[in-house]
Design an enzyme around this catalytic site. Sequence first.
Site, PDB file in Angstrom:
ATOM      1  N   SER A   1       0.925  -1.226  -0.042  1.00  0.00           N
ATOM      2  CA  SER A   1      -0.068   0.027   0.069  1.00  0.00           C
ATOM      3  C   SER A   1       1.011   1.161  -0.106  1.00  0.00           C
ATOM      4  CB  SER A   1      -0.896  -0.025   1.257  1.00  0.00           C
ATOM      5  OG  SER A   1      -1.352   1.342   1.358  1.00  0.00           O
TER       6      SER A   1
ATOM      7  N   TYR B   1      -0.730  -0.882   9.925  1.00  0.00           N
ATOM      8  CA  TYR B   1      -1.080  -1.069   8.668  1.00  0.00           C
ATOM      9  C   TYR B   1       0.105  -0.753   7.690  1.00  0.00           C
ATOM     10  CZ  TYR B   1      -3.595  -1.084   3.886  1.00  0.00           C
ATOM     11  OH  TYR B   1      -3.853  -1.548   2.815  1.00  0.00           O
TER      12      TYR B   1
ATOM     13  N   LYS C   1       2.730  -3.352   5.753  1.00  0.00           N
ATOM     14  CA  LYS C   1       2.765  -3.391   4.134  1.00  0.00           C
ATOM     15  C   LYS C   1       4.197  -2.965   3.656  1.00  0.00           C
ATOM     16  CE  LYS C   1      -1.700  -4.069   2.962  1.00  0.00           C
ATOM     17  NZ  LYS C   1      -1.895  -5.305   2.325  1.00  0.00           N
TER      18      LYS C   1
END
Length: 305
Positions: free
Chosen positions: A153, A166, A170
């Site tokens: 991401s 997150y 990632k």
Amino acid sequence: MSTVEFNNRVAIVTGAGGGLGRSHALALAARGVKVVVNDLGGSVDGTGGSETMAEKVVAEIIAAGGEAIANGANVTNEAEVQAMVDETIAKWGKIDILVNNAGILRDKSFSKMEMKDWDLVVAVHLKGSAVCTKAVWNHMKANGYGRIVMTTSSSGMYGNFGQTNYGAAKAGLSGFMRTLCLEGAKYDIRVNVLSPTARSRMTENLMPEEILEKLTVESVSAGLVYLVCDDAPNRMIMCAGAGGYSETKVFETQGINLSEGAQTAENVAKFIDKIRDTTGQEEFTNGGQQGAKFLTRIQKGEFTA
């Protein structure tokens, strides 16, 4: 010239019950790939679970003339993932493609985040991808063929407020890919990363409707299909969204070498502009190249100060 072909391939797509994963599964099935549609069936934050979502996607694939089976394995559970792999091999004889797409969100600023939210997000994205990859890795080595894609991401590459968990997961997947592609190269196991920008359950409440309409999952899946085809690249981070496609690379500046007597924080500060100068920057393909650059200068007696 690159071609996009699939020669009797079998794929596992995780998190394929909806959104991007569903689109990936449908796109591969449309090209004749036999697909395991894996989805725990939970909510965006990882709670709950049901195979119903996966079963609906399987029904779509079969109705369109393709072959698919549903699987509800939790990607963080090694036993469940191994059972999924065993079932796939028992049914179709092999596994050629793994798309690590499963993921969840638990967004909060770091000061408000509880470590349980950190642990779960990292577990699903990073550990889940490792568990699934480990389960197919030796099988792909034995077959002399494999195509694996991780899902990263922009949060992992550039950062986004409220997504420390997150983003860390990632970013970890990019590093995971860079080493795997070295270890798998001689077995024709090619490992790449997809960085999507698409409308999904994760982005539904983050952007206005007029923007979301352009962020189709199908446009992202076009990139995914290429990354797992017979003629796929290796070690690529492909960014895809709204019909745009690009590549993210990590470069290292030439930097400087300081002699033993000059290795001080003051000299680092003095030469910081030269350290950060992008002229002549390089893309390295293994960690040893960084050390080799500095050591070669020492051997040649090349010092900035």
